[in-house]
Design a protein around this motif. Structure first.
Motif, PDB file in Angstrom:
ATOM      1  N   UNK A 112      -7.195  -3.673   6.769  1.00  0.00           N
ATOM      2  CA  UNK A 112      -5.976  -3.163   7.389  1.00  0.00           C
ATOM      3  C   UNK A 112      -6.181  -2.715   8.827  1.00  0.00           C
ATOM      4  N   UNK A 113      -7.441  -2.660   9.275  1.00  0.00           N
ATOM      5  CA  UNK A 113      -7.699  -2.308  10.667  1.00  0.00           C
ATOM      6  C   UNK A 113      -7.600  -0.823  10.980  1.00  0.00           C
ATOM      7  N   UNK A 114      -7.488   0.030   9.974  1.00  0.00           N
ATOM      8  CA  UNK A 114      -7.498   1.474  10.218  1.00  0.00           C
ATOM      9  C   UNK A 114      -8.296   2.158   9.110  1.00  0.00           C
ATOM     10  N   UNK A 115      -8.660   3.398   9.386  1.00  0.00           N
ATOM     11  CA  UNK A 115      -9.441   4.159   8.410  1.00  0.00           C
ATOM     12  C   UNK A 115     -10.750   3.443   8.106  1.00  0.00           C
ATOM     13  N   UNK A 116     -11.072   3.334   6.846  1.00  0.00           N
ATOM     14  CA  UNK A 116     -12.273   2.617   6.422  1.00  0.00           C
ATOM     15  C   UNK A 116     -11.966   1.137   6.166  1.00  0.00           C
ATOM     16  N   UNK A 117     -10.827   0.712   6.592  1.00  0.00           N
ATOM     17  CA  UNK A 117     -10.375  -0.675   6.697  1.00  0.00           C
ATOM     18  C   UNK A 117      -9.891  -1.311   5.409  1.00  0.00           C
ATOM     19  N   UNK A 118     -10.576  -1.138   4.286  1.00  0.00           N
ATOM     20  CA  UNK A 118     -10.145  -1.777   3.040  1.00  0.00           C
ATOM     21  C   UNK A 118      -9.935  -0.723   1.951  1.00  0.00           C
ATOM     22  N   UNK A 119      -9.055  -0.991   0.995  1.00  0.00           N
ATOM     23  CA  UNK A 119      -8.898  -0.048  -0.121  1.00  0.00           C
ATOM     24  C   UNK A 119     -10.210   0.167  -0.888  1.00  0.00           C
ATOM     25  N   UNK A 120     -10.960  -0.896  -1.116  1.00  0.00           N
ATOM     26  CA  UNK A 120     -12.217  -0.772  -1.867  1.00  0.00           C
ATOM     27  C   UNK A 120     -13.203   0.143  -1.146  1.00  0.00           C
TER      28      UNK A 120
END
Length: 172
Positions: free
Chosen positions: A38-46
């Motif tokens: 997703x390009x934000x935070x840690x990028x992936x839900x996993x």
């Protein structure tokens, strides 16, 4: 201050409940959705869910009568959501037990133990907010109200956690 500890322990239970609700929701998504960048935070839900569990495991060792310095495993993209769930269950049980034992010994308010409890709750809330945004961007409905401790503490969800905790049944 003792009157506040029941609420603090309930907040810790809520943290575990939210993490389990989130990992259970993610387990129903496709592998592609769980690993979407997703390009934000840690990028992936996993990766975000893995991080929540690892940080909870690391810092939860700092609330018991004997403070254990955290260690940090690197991110393992092969780790299953089932393994992450087991880590949350085990850590949640030991974290709450350690906090209660520290409280009974009059230690929870010393050497930053209580600070670590609140750090874990606010840290998890922050990253679950990112996960809820990712879920929304994928077009899914949010699996639960992300920041509603007040509603949870008055609801049947809290009673379910209590029954599960007594029976150690955290199956999804």
């Amino acid at each position: 201050m003792k009157a506040y500890f029941a609420t603090i322990f309930n907040l810790m239970e809520y943290e575990v409940w939210c993490n389990l609700k989130m990992v259970d929701f993610l387990s129903r998504l496709s592998n592609e959705e769980c690993r979407r960048d997703f390009g934000f935070g840690l990028r992936t839900p996993h990766r975000t869910m893995s991080h929540i569990a690892d940080v909870m495991r690391g810092w939860s060792g700092c609330v018991g009568p004997t403070i254990e310095m955290p260690s940090w495993p690197g991110y393992d993209e092969r780790e299953t959501l089932g393994a992450i769930r087991k880590k949350i269950v085990y850590t949640g049980e030991s974290w709450l037990a350690a906090a209660k034992l520290s409280h009974e010994q009059g230690l929870l308010v010393s050497e930053r133990r209580l600070n670590q409890v609140f750090h874990l709750v606010t840290h998890g809330t922050h990253h679950r907010g990112q996960l809820l945004s990712m879920i929304t961007l994928m077009g899914h409905r949010q699996p639960f109200e992300g920041g509603d401790y007040g509603g949870w503490s008055n609801s049947s969800a809290r009673q379910i956690v209590g029954r599960e905790r007594r029976g150690m049944n955290y199956e999804g």
